[in-house]
Design a protein around this motif. Structure first.
Motif, PDB file in Angstrom:
ATOM      1  N   GLU A  17       0.835  -1.213   0.000  1.00 56.66           N
ATOM      2  CA  GLU A  17       0.000   0.000   0.000  1.00 56.66           C
ATOM      3  C   GLU A  17       0.867   1.259   0.000  1.00 56.66           C
ATOM      4  N   ASP A  18       1.999   1.217   0.695  1.00 59.89           N
ATOM      5  CA  ASP A  18       2.916   2.366   0.703  1.00 59.89           C
ATOM      6  C   ASP A  18       3.499   2.594  -0.684  1.00 59.89           C
ATOM      7  N   LEU A  19       3.885   1.515  -1.359  1.00 59.42           N
ATOM      8  CA  LEU A  19       4.431   1.643  -2.709  1.00 59.42           C
ATOM      9  C   LEU A  19       3.363   2.158  -3.670  1.00 59.42           C
ATOM     10  N   TRP A  22       2.989   5.787  -3.087  1.00 52.65           N
ATOM     11  CA  TRP A  22       4.162   6.506  -3.608  1.00 52.65           C
ATOM     12  C   TRP A  22       4.039   6.695  -5.119  1.00 52.65           C
ATOM     13  N   THR A  23       3.642   5.636  -5.847  1.00 51.24           N
ATOM     14  CA  THR A  23       3.530   5.766  -7.310  1.00 51.24           C
ATOM     15  C   THR A  23       2.459   6.770  -7.692  1.00 51.24           C
ATOM     16  N   ARG A  24       1.367   6.795  -6.952  1.00 53.82           N
ATOM     17  CA  ARG A  24       0.284   7.750  -7.252  1.00 53.82           C
ATOM     18  C   ARG A  24       0.715   9.198  -7.037  1.00 53.82           C
ATOM     19  N   GLU A  25       1.652   9.416  -6.143  1.00 52.67           N
ATOM     20  CA  GLU A  25       2.139  10.773  -5.850  1.00 52.67           C
ATOM     21  C   GLU A  25       3.132  11.281  -6.892  1.00 52.67           C
ATOM     22  N   GLN A  26       3.740  10.387  -7.664  1.00 54.25           N
ATOM     23  CA  GLN A  26       4.786  10.770  -8.609  1.00 54.25           C
ATOM     24  C   GLN A  26       4.187  11.489  -9.819  1.00 54.25           C
ATOM     25  N   ARG A  27       4.738  12.635 -10.122  1.00 47.99           N
ATOM     26  CA  ARG A  27       4.313  13.419 -11.286  1.00 47.99           C
ATOM     27  C   ARG A  27       5.434  13.405 -12.312  1.00 47.99           C
ATOM     28  N   LEU A  28       5.043  13.338 -13.559  1.00 44.03           N
ATOM     29  CA  LEU A  28       6.009  13.385 -14.657  1.00 44.03           C
ATOM     30  C   LEU A  28       6.078  14.806 -15.190  1.00 44.03           C
ATOM     31  N   PRO A  29       7.208  15.216 -15.780  1.00 49.18           N
ATOM     32  CA  PRO A  29       7.329  16.581 -16.294  1.00 49.18           C
ATOM     33  C   PRO A  29       6.375  16.865 -17.458  1.00 49.18           C
ATOM     34  N   ARG A  30       5.918  15.804 -18.139  1.00 49.45           N
ATOM     35  CA  ARG A  30       4.909  15.932 -19.202  1.00 49.45           C
ATOM     36  C   ARG A  30       3.824  14.911 -18.933  1.00 49.45           C
ATOM     37  N   GLU A  36      -1.921   4.346 -16.296  1.00 47.71           N
ATOM     38  CA  GLU A  36      -2.708   3.398 -15.517  1.00 47.71           C
ATOM     39  C   GLU A  36      -1.820   2.750 -14.460  1.00 47.71           C
ATOM     40  N   THR A  37      -2.344   2.615 -13.253  1.00 49.46           N
ATOM     41  CA  THR A  37      -1.629   1.992 -12.149  1.00 49.46           C
ATOM     42  C   THR A  37      -2.375   0.726 -11.751  1.00 49.46           C
ATOM     43  N   LEU A  38      -1.628  -0.371 -11.631  1.00 48.12           N
ATOM     44  CA  LEU A  38      -2.214  -1.669 -11.285  1.00 48.12           C
ATOM     45  C   LEU A  38      -1.437  -2.281 -10.130  1.00 48.12           C
ATOM     46  N   TYR A  55       9.542   5.245 -31.119  1.00 47.78           N
ATOM     47  CA  TYR A  55       9.955   4.208 -30.173  1.00 47.78           C
ATOM     48  C   TYR A  55      11.164   4.628 -29.343  1.00 47.78           C
ATOM     49  N   ASP A  56      12.131   5.278 -29.957  1.00 43.30           N
ATOM     50  CA  ASP A  56      13.371   5.618 -29.249  1.00 43.30           C
ATOM     51  C   ASP A  56      13.370   7.038 -28.668  1.00 43.30           C
ATOM     52  N   ALA A  57      12.202   7.658 -28.562  1.00 44.11           N
ATOM     53  CA  ALA A  57      12.112   9.025 -28.034  1.00 44.11           C
ATOM     54  C   ALA A  57      12.528   9.072 -26.560  1.00 44.11           C
ATOM     55  N   GLU A  58      13.073  10.203 -26.170  1.00 44.65           N
ATOM     56  CA  GLU A  58      13.360  10.465 -24.755  1.00 44.65           C
ATOM     57  C   GLU A  58      12.022  10.745 -24.081  1.00 44.65           C
ATOM     58  N   LEU A  59      11.628   9.901 -23.149  1.00 48.28           N
ATOM     59  CA  LEU A  59      10.344  10.059 -22.464  1.00 48.28           C
ATOM     60  C   LEU A  59      10.558  10.020 -20.957  1.00 48.28           C
ATOM     61  N   PRO A  60       9.772  10.794 -20.219  1.00 54.45           N
ATOM     62  CA  PRO A  60       9.921  10.779 -18.761  1.00 54.45           C
ATOM     63  C   PRO A  60       9.416   9.464 -18.178  1.00 54.45           C
ATOM     64  N   GLU A  61      10.117   8.979 -17.168  1.00 57.49           N
ATOM     65  CA  GLU A  61       9.744   7.741 -16.501  1.00 57.49           C
ATOM     66  C   GLU A  61       9.713   7.961 -14.996  1.00 57.49           C
ATOM     67  N   LEU A  62       8.980   7.108 -14.312  1.00 55.81           N
ATOM     68  CA  LEU A  62       8.973   7.172 -12.859  1.00 55.81           C
ATOM     69  C   LEU A  62      10.367   6.829 -12.332  1.00 55.81           C
ATOM     70  N   PRO A  63      10.762   7.455 -11.245  1.00 55.55           N
ATOM     71  CA  PRO A  63      12.087   7.165 -10.672  1.00 55.55           C
ATOM     72  C   PRO A  63      12.077   5.864  -9.874  1.00 55.55           C
ATOM     73  N   GLU A  64      13.228   5.518  -9.348  1.00 57.13           N
ATOM     74  CA  GLU A  64      13.352   4.398  -8.420  1.00 57.13           C
ATOM     75  C   GLU A  64      12.831   4.870  -7.062  1.00 57.13           C
ATOM     76  N   PRO A  65      12.017   4.074  -6.396  1.00 58.26           N
ATOM     77  CA  PRO A  65      11.597   4.426  -5.032  1.00 58.26           C
ATOM     78  C   PRO A  65      12.775   4.285  -4.065  1.00 58.26           C
ATOM     79  N   ASN A  66      12.618   4.804  -2.873  1.00 62.21           N
ATOM     80  CA  ASN A  66      13.641   4.629  -1.839  1.00 62.21           C
ATOM     81  C   ASN A  66      13.851   3.148  -1.577  1.00 62.21           C
TER      82      ASN A  66
END
Length: 85
Positions: A17-19, A22-30, A36-38, A55-66
């Motif tokens: 539930e904490d993870l 955490w994912t729901r709180e993460q915002r991407l720059p675009r 969708e979160t599962l 396919y090879d575009a630079e796209l924002p991704e979620l970071p690594e959690p603590n």
């Protein structure tokens, strides 16, 4: 072209539930076309984002959690859409 980025992590036992929170709180720059979160057994969380990009575009991704939140490194995959409907 539509590109889907998949981000999957496994929480430390009992911290699913904490993870998820955490994912729901993460915002991407675009904003992606869709996000969708599962969740799954064993405290796993998956986030899929869809982008209108090559396919090879630079796209924002979620970071690594603590490290105290996850039991292993995040897994990441990139896919391109081939069929719709």
């Amino acid at each position: 072209m539509t590109v889907a980025l998949m981000w999957e992590a496994r929480a430390v036992s009992g911290r699913g539930e904490d993870l998820l929170a955490w994912t729901r709180e993460q915002r991407l720059p675009r904003e992606p076309l869709r996000r969708e979160t599962l969740r799954a057994p064993q405290d796993r969380v998956l986030v899929i984002t869809w982008w209108d990009a090559p396919y090879d575009a630079e796209l924002p991704e979620l970071p690594e959690p603590n490290a105290e939140l996850v039991s292993r490194a995040v897994h990441r995959w990139r896919f391109e859409s081939v069929d719709t409907g």
